[in-house]
Design a protein around this motif. Sequence first.
Motif, short mmCIF file in Angstrom:
data_model
loop_
_atom_site.label_atom_id
_atom_site.label_comp_id
_atom_site.label_asym_id
_atom_site.label_seq_id
_atom_site.Cartn_x
_atom_site.Cartn_y
_atom_site.Cartn_z
N GLY A 1 5.31 -5.03 -8.97
CA GLY A 1 5.51 -6.47 -9.05
C GLY A 1 6.11 -7.09 -7.81
O GLY A 1 6.39 -8.30 -7.78
N ASN A 2 6.33 -6.29 -6.75
CA ASN A 2 6.81 -6.84 -5.48
C ASN A 2 5.73 -7.73 -4.88
O ASN A 2 4.54 -7.39 -4.94
N VAL A 3 6.12 -8.85 -4.29
CA VAL A 3 5.17 -9.81 -3.75
C VAL A 3 5.17 -9.75 -2.22
O VAL A 3 6.24 -9.70 -1.59
N TYR A 4 3.98 -9.77 -1.64
CA TYR A 4 3.81 -9.71 -0.19
C TYR A 4 2.93 -10.87 0.26
O TYR A 4 2.11 -11.39 -0.50
N THR A 5 3.10 -11.24 1.52
CA THR A 5 2.25 -12.25 2.15
C THR A 5 1.24 -11.55 3.04
O THR A 5 1.53 -10.52 3.62
N GLU A 6 0.05 -12.12 3.14
CA GLU A 6 -0.95 -11.54 4.03
C GLU A 6 -1.21 -12.48 5.20
O GLU A 6 -1.01 -13.69 5.12
N ILE A 7 -1.65 -11.90 6.32
CA ILE A 7 -1.99 -12.68 7.49
C ILE A 7 -3.21 -12.06 8.17
O ILE A 7 -3.33 -10.83 8.23
N PRO B 1 -1.40 -1.13 -2.66
CA PRO B 1 -2.09 -1.73 -3.81
C PRO B 1 -3.60 -1.57 -3.70
O PRO B 1 -4.14 -1.43 -2.59
N LYS B 2 -4.28 -1.59 -4.82
CA LYS B 2 -5.73 -1.47 -4.81
C LYS B 2 -6.34 -2.59 -3.98
O LYS B 2 -5.93 -3.74 -4.06
N GLY B 3 -7.32 -2.21 -3.15
CA GLY B 3 -7.91 -3.16 -2.22
C GLY B 3 -7.25 -3.16 -0.86
O GLY B 3 -7.68 -3.88 0.04
N TRP B 4 -6.21 -2.32 -0.72
CA TRP B 4 -5.47 -2.20 0.53
C TRP B 4 -5.31 -0.72 0.88
O TRP B 4 -5.49 0.14 0.03
N HIS B 5 -4.98 -0.44 2.13
CA HIS B 5 -4.81 0.95 2.55
C HIS B 5 -3.84 1.02 3.72
O HIS B 5 -3.56 0.01 4.38
N MET C 1 -0.97 -19.02 3.25
CA MET C 1 -1.20 -17.58 3.24
C MET C 1 -1.19 -17.06 1.81
O MET C 1 -0.39 -17.51 0.99
N LYS C 2 -2.05 -16.11 1.54
CA LYS C 2 -2.17 -15.56 0.19
C LYS C 2 -1.02 -14.61 -0.13
O LYS C 2 -0.38 -14.05 0.76
N LYS C 3 -0.76 -14.43 -1.42
CA LYS C 3 0.26 -13.52 -1.89
C LYS C 3 -0.39 -12.34 -2.60
O LYS C 3 -1.42 -12.49 -3.27
N ILE C 4 0.19 -11.17 -2.47
CA ILE C 4 -0.31 -9.94 -3.08
C ILE C 4 0.84 -9.30 -3.83
O ILE C 4 1.99 -9.34 -3.38
N LYS C 5 0.54 -8.67 -4.96
CA LYS C 5 1.54 -7.93 -5.72
C LYS C 5 1.20 -6.45 -5.72
O LYS C 5 0.03 -6.08 -5.82
N ASP C 6 2.24 -5.61 -5.61
CA ASP C 6 2.02 -4.19 -5.82
C ASP C 6 2.26 -3.86 -7.29
O ASP C 6 2.56 -4.73 -8.10
N ILE C 7 2.11 -2.61 -7.64
CA ILE C 7 2.18 -2.21 -9.05
C ILE C 7 3.59 -2.37 -9.62
O ILE C 7 3.76 -2.48 -10.84
#
Length: 217
Positions: A9-15, A84-88, A1-7
């Motif tokens: 620097g918190n890291v999230y997983t996507e599904i 984050p940009k690219g998300w809503h 699963m990919k990881k995403i960062k917010d502004i």
Amino acid sequence: MKKIKDIDGNVYTEIKIGKQVWMVENLRTTKFNDGSSIINITSEEQWNDASRPGYCWYDNDIDNKNTYGALYNWYAVESGILCPKGWHVPSDAEWTQLEEYLIANGYNYDGTTTSNKIAISLANAKGWFASDDVGAIGNTNTAYDAFRNKSGFSALPGGYRGLSGSFVGIEIYGGWWGSTQKYEDYAWRRSLYYFDSYVDRNLDFKGLGFSVRCMRD
């Protein structure tokens, strides 16, 4: 699963669930994606009077950040730049799309494909109060083990913040804003309760504090 960062620097997983891509964790940013700060409203009086974007940690305790994320009022959601940009923040229709996909594809606690019985498939397998109610998130009957968090959404009971500024429902309840406004002062939200088997859809006052899940654009 990919990881995403917010502004921050918190890291999230996507599904990926159906045709949608969701973050697995609740949002915990303290800034909008343009770098501007969101007000951390700690006092009950200020929360009650807020009519601008704000956030808090449950019980104003930052130790709740990593597990449950932040609680945001709807004015933060309304900004359109919370995720984050690219998300809503998903709309009411996008939440409905998620629910309909899960129901139609066997995520009900009994494997049926009609009616809304998908709560246990959305909820994290741990962290919820126990319940004897049939098909409920908190029901520990092994008959439901195949459906616990089957979707991978991993919803946790992060509680909410009421209009008075009080904190309610951690380990019992989780609520998530949608981006769709219904009336001048109300917007749609989804919620899960430890004793229920379904996802609740209802309108709530914009000044309440709920969790936020982001969805890929």
